[in-house]
Design an enzyme around this catalytic site. Structure first.
Site, PDB file in Angstrom:
ATOM      1  N   ILE A  36    -108.018 -14.219 -15.698  1.00  0.00           N
ATOM      2  CA  ILE A  36    -108.310 -15.633 -15.979  1.00  0.00           C
ATOM      3  C   ILE A  36    -107.049 -16.478 -15.825  1.00  0.00           C
ATOM      4  O   ILE A  36    -105.931 -15.955 -15.858  1.00  0.00           O
ATOM      5  CB  ILE A  36    -108.907 -15.850 -17.390  1.00  0.00           C
ATOM      6  CG1 ILE A  36    -107.865 -15.533 -18.480  1.00  0.00           C
ATOM      7  CG2 ILE A  36    -110.170 -15.032 -17.600  1.00  0.00           C
ATOM      8  CD1 ILE A  36    -108.117 -16.285 -19.769  1.00  0.00           C
ATOM      9  N   ASP A 104    -102.513 -15.783 -12.788  1.00  0.00           N
ATOM     10  CA  ASP A 104    -102.874 -14.567 -13.520  1.00  0.00           C
ATOM     11  C   ASP A 104    -102.280 -14.558 -14.934  1.00  0.00           C
ATOM     12  O   ASP A 104    -102.849 -13.942 -15.839  1.00  0.00           O
ATOM     13  CB  ASP A 104    -102.322 -13.376 -12.721  1.00  0.00           C
ATOM     14  CG  ASP A 104    -103.135 -12.113 -12.903  1.00  0.00           C
ATOM     15  OD1 ASP A 104    -104.247 -12.200 -13.440  1.00  0.00           O
ATOM     16  OD2 ASP A 104    -102.662 -11.050 -12.485  1.00  0.00           O
ATOM     17  N   TRP A 162     -97.981  -7.067 -19.130  1.00  0.00           N
ATOM     18  CA  TRP A 162     -98.502  -8.254 -18.442  1.00  0.00           C
ATOM     19  C   TRP A 162     -97.483  -9.377 -18.354  1.00  0.00           C
ATOM     20  O   TRP A 162     -97.745 -10.380 -17.699  1.00  0.00           O
ATOM     21  CB  TRP A 162     -99.754  -8.779 -19.168  1.00  0.00           C
ATOM     22  CG  TRP A 162     -99.608  -8.848 -20.660  1.00  0.00           C
ATOM     23  CD1 TRP A 162    -100.033  -7.912 -21.558  1.00  0.00           C
ATOM     24  CD2 TRP A 162     -98.982  -9.872 -21.444  1.00  0.00           C
ATOM     25  NE1 TRP A 162     -99.718  -8.289 -22.839  1.00  0.00           N
ATOM     26  CE2 TRP A 162     -99.069  -9.498 -22.799  1.00  0.00           C
ATOM     27  CE3 TRP A 162     -98.352 -11.082 -21.135  1.00  0.00           C
ATOM     28  CZ2 TRP A 162     -98.562 -10.266 -23.837  1.00  0.00           C
ATOM     29  CZ3 TRP A 162     -97.832 -11.851 -22.163  1.00  0.00           C
ATOM     30  CH2 TRP A 162     -97.935 -11.450 -23.497  1.00  0.00           C
ATOM     31  N   LYS A 186     -99.534   1.450 -12.533  1.00  0.00           N
ATOM     32  CA  LYS A 186    -100.654   0.958 -13.343  1.00  0.00           C
ATOM     33  C   LYS A 186    -100.290  -0.366 -13.989  1.00  0.00           C
ATOM     34  O   LYS A 186     -99.556  -0.431 -14.963  1.00  0.00           O
ATOM     35  CB  LYS A 186    -101.048   1.945 -14.442  1.00  0.00           C
ATOM     36  CG  LYS A 186    -102.440   1.593 -14.969  1.00  0.00           C
ATOM     37  CD  LYS A 186    -102.690   2.001 -16.390  1.00  0.00           C
ATOM     38  CE  LYS A 186    -102.451   0.958 -17.432  1.00  0.00           C
ATOM     39  NZ  LYS A 186    -103.117  -0.323 -17.314  1.00  0.00           N
ATOM     40  N   PRO A 187    -100.802  -1.471 -13.415  1.00  0.00           N
ATOM     41  CA  PRO A 187    -100.516  -2.766 -14.033  1.00  0.00           C
ATOM     42  C   PRO A 187    -101.365  -2.981 -15.283  1.00  0.00           C
ATOM     43  O   PRO A 187    -102.372  -2.296 -15.484  1.00  0.00           O
ATOM     44  CB  PRO A 187    -100.903  -3.770 -12.939  1.00  0.00           C
ATOM     45  CG  PRO A 187    -101.885  -3.058 -12.070  1.00  0.00           C
ATOM     46  CD  PRO A 187    -101.600  -1.582 -12.183  1.00  0.00           C
ATOM     47  N   GLU A 261     -89.075   1.219 -21.762  1.00  0.00           N
ATOM     48  CA  GLU A 261     -88.543  -0.130 -22.022  1.00  0.00           C
ATOM     49  C   GLU A 261     -89.512  -0.782 -22.995  1.00  0.00           C
ATOM     50  O   GLU A 261     -90.611  -1.186 -22.606  1.00  0.00           O
ATOM     51  CB  GLU A 261     -88.491  -0.950 -20.720  1.00  0.00           C
ATOM     52  CG  GLU A 261     -87.670  -0.341 -19.605  1.00  0.00           C
ATOM     53  CD  GLU A 261     -86.189  -0.627 -19.744  1.00  0.00           C
ATOM     54  OE1 GLU A 261     -85.789  -1.311 -20.704  1.00  0.00           O
ATOM     55  OE2 GLU A 261     -85.432  -0.148 -18.895  1.00  0.00           O
ATOM     56  N   GLY A 263     -90.261  -2.824 -27.114  1.00  0.00           N
ATOM     57  CA  GLY A 263     -90.201  -4.153 -27.734  1.00  0.00           C
ATOM     58  C   GLY A 263     -88.833  -4.513 -28.293  1.00  0.00           C
ATOM     59  O   GLY A 263     -87.878  -3.737 -28.200  1.00  0.00           O
ATOM     60  N   CYS A 295     -89.714  -9.491 -23.878  1.00  0.00           N
ATOM     61  CA  CYS A 295     -89.193  -8.427 -24.756  1.00  0.00           C
ATOM     62  C   CYS A 295     -87.834  -8.806 -25.321  1.00  0.00           C
ATOM     63  O   CYS A 295     -87.489  -8.433 -26.425  1.00  0.00           O
ATOM     64  CB  CYS A 295     -89.086  -7.132 -23.968  1.00  0.00           C
ATOM     65  SG  CYS A 295     -88.091  -7.276 -22.477  1.00  0.00           S
ATOM     66  N   GLU A 396     -91.940  -7.620 -34.127  1.00  0.00           N
ATOM     67  CA  GLU A 396     -91.994  -8.399 -32.881  1.00  0.00           C
ATOM     68  C   GLU A 396     -93.237  -9.289 -32.900  1.00  0.00           C
ATOM     69  O   GLU A 396     -94.333  -8.814 -33.182  1.00  0.00           O
ATOM     70  CB  GLU A 396     -92.057  -7.446 -31.676  1.00  0.00           C
ATOM     71  CG  GLU A 396     -91.999  -8.172 -30.353  1.00  0.00           C
ATOM     72  CD  GLU A 396     -92.121  -7.221 -29.159  1.00  0.00           C
ATOM     73  OE1 GLU A 396     -93.022  -6.374 -29.162  1.00  0.00           O
ATOM     74  OE2 GLU A 396     -91.303  -7.349 -28.229  1.00  0.00           O
ATOM     75  N   LYS A 466     -82.864   2.616 -30.243  1.00  0.00           N
ATOM     76  CA  LYS A 466     -83.788   2.695 -31.385  1.00  0.00           C
ATOM     77  C   LYS A 466     -85.224   2.429 -30.901  1.00  0.00           C
ATOM     78  O   LYS A 466     -85.618   2.922 -29.841  1.00  0.00           O
ATOM     79  CB  LYS A 466     -83.347   1.744 -32.493  1.00  0.00           C
ATOM     80  CG  LYS A 466     -81.917   2.032 -32.996  1.00  0.00           C
ATOM     81  CD  LYS A 466     -81.615   1.362 -34.313  1.00  0.00           C
ATOM     82  CE  LYS A 466     -81.265  -0.097 -34.180  1.00  0.00           C
ATOM     83  NZ  LYS A 466     -80.853  -0.737 -35.417  1.00  0.00           N
ATOM     84  N   GLY A 469     -86.358   1.532 -27.021  1.00  0.00           N
ATOM     85  CA  GLY A 469     -86.567   2.352 -25.838  1.00  0.00           C
ATOM     86  C   GLY A 469     -85.588   3.466 -25.603  1.00  0.00           C
ATOM     87  O   GLY A 469     -84.701   3.747 -26.417  1.00  0.00           O
TER      88      GLY A 469
END
Ligand code: NAD
Length: 504
Positions: A36, A104, A162, A186-187, A261, A263, A295, A396, A466, A469
């Site tokens: 959308i 997108d 995303w 894989k998106p 990778e 948060g 991030c 986060e 931590k 990642g």
């Protein structure tokens, strides 16, 4: 709001509804995925994602393609030439990539144009690394030649979030292909389109069929199979910490290397000797650009008490003046958020901050007006008055929400920065470079910015510690991370081993 810039659905070259499964473009056999446009919630398109069978098929084809001598024996400068052609293709299609990605994700065209340029640069960079990489002849401890070479892993996977799809894709795909692997991407289901456009560009550039699959689909089906399938030799994941932790557990089970990778809850520290105008601009960019969906968003601001009130006053005034608007309007600084459920979660976090005693200094609500009602907007929000232990300062939020808190000493600033389960990035604003160095060395984060924030260079390694990642991407080592090392011992003596007692 102005709506300038070509981003109407009829003007944007959306991909068709087919996905790339092992060298074949066809409809997936998984569930429906709808893209959308967050500025008005209109549907860009609906496609069917990959099913588990589609993933199996893509893996089979990838295994064949990775083992094919036509790919496996390609010399580094020949693979580099392919990467250059992909980079050129991204540059040629940059406008379309930017438009598709803005539709997108709701990001501003300015941001998605920069992301497209950066993706082209990533392919160029890894082509250069590949062509200049050297293998080591190691010091020998006997009558043999010892050396160590790097070989492709085989079939590898990239799982992306995303928030910056083309940049995340390029960061994984360019070094993975450069290293000679076959790659399954894989998106995220909220932003599947630009990865499909990139796959067409790779194909146009001459990437042999089967080496790349793009498999949008459910994380717990497609993503999980990519992690657990025995034929996959490495996964690079960018996304949330809890999903990343689950992937690490499953990877441990099959002893597979992973790069994670994850948060962040990054602190930015303003000392009393900082240039306050520069600091305020950097702090606003660090948290409110990309509508805070980043991030590395600098979401915890620590200000030295002597300048705290003055700085906060300046920050709140300038934040209120930020232009919230349409992604295609060049004047827009804060664009819509990705989806309603995500904005809902950010709004719940704001309500929780108030419930735990925080004061909203600006924002906290949606902007008003018909144009805004059509889209998924939220005003840049500043909250104060909570201790660092509050959930607002520890969890986060992934939206345009900043918490501000005073501190007195350098030691306290370091301690507050480090009181966090995350360790992604830190910003330091000071006129004293010795202090910047001391504090930068004292904070537990993967990246430190001094008198700037959210700047990136593909040649500089990136990653967190931590809960943020494991492993690093980018930089020269970014290529090696997609290889496995093999050591050679080659006899130079032409004598039987004395142990066998065969010598005269
Ligand atoms: P997410 O973790 O929900 O999803 C990321 C990807 O993982 C998606 O493609 C998703 O479909 C897939 N996935 C979900 N469950 C899975 C499973 N069980 N197995 C395998 N794959 C699975 O994250 P998101 O909401 O898309 O993105 C936001 C998060 O990403 C934030 O936490 C943000 O901080 C993080 N992020 C980190 C970086 C970084 O470089 N450190 C960059 C961008 C985003």
């Amino acid at each position: 709001m102005n709506a300038i810039g070509k981003i109407g659905i009829e003007e944007v070259g959306l991909p068709d509804a087919r996905i790339l499964i092992g060298g074949t473009w066809r409809e997936g056999r998984g569930g429906e995925i709808t893209s959308i446009y967050p500025a008005d919630r209109s549907t860009n398109m609906t496609l069917r994602g990959a099913s588990a069978e589609d993933v199996e098929e893509a893996i089979d084809r990838a295994q064949q393609a990775a083992a094919d001598p036509a790919w496996r024996n390609l010399l580094p400068h020949q693979r580099a030439a392919l990467l250059h052609r992909i980079s050129d293709g991204i540059t040629r299609h940059a406008e379309r990539i930017a438009q598709v990605q803005s539709r997108d994700t709701g990001k501003t065209l300015a941001e998605t144009s920069a992301l497209a340029a950066s993706a082209a640069g990533t392919f160029r960079y890894f082509a250069a690394v590949l062509e200049t990489e050297e293998e080591a002849l190691t010091p020998s401890r006997g009558n043999y030649l010892t050396m160590s070479v790097h070989e492709p892993i085989g079939v590898v996977a990239g799982i992306t979030p995303w928030n910056s799809p083309i940049a995340s894709d390029a960061q994984k795909l360019a070094p993975a292909l450069a290293a000679g692997n076959a790659v399954l991407m894989k998106p995220a289901s909220w932003s599947p389109l630009v990865s499909l456009v990139l796959a067409r560009i790779c194909e146009e550039a001459g990437l042999p069929p089967g080496l790349l699959s793009v498999l949008p689909g459910r994380g717990d089906i497609v993503g999980d199979l990519l992690v657990t399938h025995p034929a996959i030799g490495k996964v690079s994941f960018t996304g949330g910490t809890e999903v990343g932790r689950g992937i690490a557990r499953k990877a441990a089970e099959k002893l597979m290397p992973v790069s994670l990778e994850l948060g962040g809850k990054s602190p930015t520290i303003v000392f009393e000797d900082a240039d306050l105008d520069t600091a305020v601009a950097g702090i606003m960019f660090g948290i409110f650009s990309s509508t805070g969906q980043s991030c590395i968003a600098g979401s915890r601001l620590l200000v030295q008490r002597a300048v705290h009130d003055r700085f906060l006053d300046l920050l709140v005034r300038r934040t209120k003046a930020l232009r919230v608007g349409h992604p295609a309007d060049p004047a827009t600084q804060v664009a819509p958020m990705i989806r309603d459920p995500h904005r809902d979660s950010v709004e719940r976090a704001i309500a929780a901050a108030v419930a735990e005693g925080g004061t909203i200094l600006c924002g906290g609500t949606r902007p008003e007006g018909a144009d805004y009602d059509a889209g998924i907007y939220l005003l840049p929000t500043i909250i104060a008055g909570l201790p660092n232990s509050a959930r607002t300062c520890q969890e986060e939020i992934f939206g345009p929400v900043l918490h501000v808190q005073p501190f007195d000493t350098e030691e306290e600033a370091i301690a507050l920065s480090n009181e966090s389960s995350y360790g992604l990035a830190c910003g330091i604003w000071t006129g004293d470079f010795r202090r910047a160095w001391r504090v930068g060395r004292g904070v537990g984060t993967g990246t430190v910015w001094v008198n700037t924030y959210k700047q990136f260079s593909i040649s500089t390694p990136f990653g967190g510690i931590k809960d943020s990642g494991l492993g690093r991407e980018k930089g020269r080592q970014g290529l090696r991370a997609w290889t496995q090392q093999k050591s050679f011992y080659i006899d130079t003596s032409a004598q039987p081993h004395p142990w066998a007692g065969l010598a005269p």
